[in-house]
Design a protein around this motif. Structure first.
Motif: not given
Length: 507
Positions: A42-47, A162-169, A87-97
């Motif tokens: 829904d956010a990026f509208g890609e296939g 996601i319902e409380l804070y959205g995808l980024d949160g 650090f890699m896993v946490a950083g990757g998840l946070m950057m994805s937001s």
């Protein structure tokens, strides 16, 4: 490094506990990525095919990079790798937001998080094997359930966030939770022998020191000769200036002859070092050739070749449901109010049950583990064929439970590999199979997504997935039939260091 005898308990149970939570924290979000997949659509509208690459990379890149992960753990140890990977896993998840497009997610979520999970998996398995010997199967079984429990909990957790804070949160909070991996990694105390002598210096490191000795000797000889020459010249110059000049010329000739001899010695040392490097390179090349020869010997085993094809096809067809089942329900116009539990959560909890039950069955002597594995493949293929006919939440939930239980066959896969190639070849063979398993994980969801983009429905996609899994199961079954062993024994003997799975012996 000299390790102590595995204690099979004590601090080892702490290792099991922290390894369980490590896999729980790192694999929870990637395995439950199906919830995020809907939001990214829904956010990026890609296939669907292009978006599915994010989750498939996160789950497949760790297996594809398993040789690199093993080298890192062997070189630096489980504790440093676990902390760095946290650090890699946490950083990757946070950057994805903060991802502006789907391509950013390929790197931040797919590669960074996926590679971190691969490193953490290797670290937890390695440290657990060091602490356990007799109870190693139990310990590995306990830590492997961490990923399945993580899938069960994170599917519901991410939906609620996601319902409380959205995808980024949601991604920021999940990334913050992953920082607890650092605490788990700090408790992975290496098992070392307290009274062990310091490790002997490698031969490669010793060589330069031998040549450094020459330079020190050369400098000392020149200095001593200069000092003696100066004193001798001063004494003679007091008596006779002519004799002083003659002795000075004589001493210079002696010094030059010594320098020539020392230079010849230095050249000899350089030649020796060059020859040593050539021999070392030749030895490495021989090891490389030996590795490929052993690989070719493995593929001469019919069962191993069929197992390689089966695991590739199984991951291409069997992995997509855990990623796409939520979107399948939405495409079937199932009302979200009818959801008693996320379908991905059902897959996760039943995968845990499947791992335990199938692992217990594999320990019985009267159970043939290869036939048991083939049965799970065939049943998985039939369940995939049934997905297009499921038009309600109840039927999809039942199929999700069945698929989750059958996916627990990962717990018996090492047993099958050992029976096929022997314990001596297990590490080599398992690394090859895991690489192709990662390739299947990476390709499966995008292929199913492309089928949907092409046909605008999932029916054809899951028919294809079911066909892939059934084909792999039938090929493995045909390769394991007892008639092949009898034909092989009559025609020719097997090559050395190869093994044939004797189906009739344990049937």
């Amino acid at each position: 490094m000299v390790f102590q005898k595995p204690p099979d308990g004590g601090w080892g149970w702490v290792i099991v506990l922290v390894s369980f939570f490590t896999q729980f924290l790192c694999y929870g979000s990637p395995l439950a990525v199906g919830v995020l997949y809907l939001e990214w659509l829904d956010a990026f509208g890609e296939g669907k095919g292009k978006t599915a690459w994010v989750g498939s990379l996160a789950n497949g890149i760790g297996l594809l990079a398993s040789p690199v992960c093993s080298i890192c753990v062997s070189s630096f140890g489980a504790r440093p790798v676990a902390i760095f990977s946290g650090f890699m896993v946490a950083g990757g998840l946070m950057m994805s937001s903060f991802a502006p497009n789907i391509y950013f997610l390929y790197v931040s979520y797919g590669i960074v998080v996926g590679l971190g999970c691969g490193l953490l998996y290797t670290a937890t398995v390695t440290i657990t094997c060091q602490y356990f010997d007799k109870r190693r199967g139990l310990a590995l079984g306990l830590i492997s359930t961490g990923s399945s429990v993580g899938l069960f909990i994170y599917a519901a957790l991410q939906r609620e966030l996601i319902e409380l804070y959205g995808l980024d949160g949601c991604l920021l909070i999940v990334g913050a939770l992953s920082l607890n991996i650092l605490a788990c990694g700090s408790l992975m105390r290496p098992l070392e022998s307290s009274g062990s002598p310091p490790p002997e210096k490698p031969c490669v490191d010793k060589v330069p020191d031998q040549y450094f000795v020459y330079h020190e000797k050369e400098k000392t000889v020149e200095e001593n000769i200069s000092i003696l020459e100066k004193g001798y010249i001063d004494e003679k110059c007091v008596n006779n200036v002519l004799d002083c000049k003659q002795d000075s010329v004589l001493n210079k000739n002696v010094l030059s002859s010594i320098n020539v001899n020392e230079k010849d010695t230095y050249k000899k040392k350089v030649v020796e070092q060059t020859n040593f490097c050539k021999q070392l390179a030749k030895r490495k090349w021989q090891l490389y050739l030996t590795y490929w020869k052993e690989t070719m010997v493995l593929f001469k085993n019919k069962v191993f070749s069929a197992l390689f094809v089966a695991i590739l096809l199984f991951d291409i067809g069997g992995f997509p449901p855990s990623l796409l089942m939520e979107d399948v329900a939405r495409s079937a116009n199932i009302n979200e109010d009818d959801y008693y539990m996320p379908l991905i959560s059902i897959i996760g909890i039943m995968t845990t049950v499947g791992k335990l039950i199938l692992g217990i069955l594999a320990d019985f002597k009267w159970v043939n583990t290869l036939y048991l594995y083939v049965t799970t493949l065939l049943m998985t293929g039939l369940a995939l064929f049934a997905i297009p006919f499921a038009k309600s939440y109840l039927t999809l939930a039942m199929l999700s439970g069945i698929l989750g239980f059958l996916t627990g066959n990962w717990s018996i896969f090492p047993y099958v590999t050992t029976k096929t190639v022997g314990i001596e070849k297990l590490t080599h063979a398992y690394g090859i199979l895991m690489f192709f398993a990662g390739l299947g994980n990476s390709l499966g969801p995008p292929i199913v997504g492309w089928f949907y983009d092409w046909t605008q429905e999932y029916d054809t996609a899951f028919y294809f997935s079911g066909f892939c899994v059934l084909l792999g199961g039938f090929l493995l079954l045909l390769a394991a039939l007892p008639c092949w062993n009898s034909c092989t024994n009559q025609s020719s003997k097997l090559p050395p260091n190869t093994y044939s799975y004797k189906v009739a012996s344990s049937a």
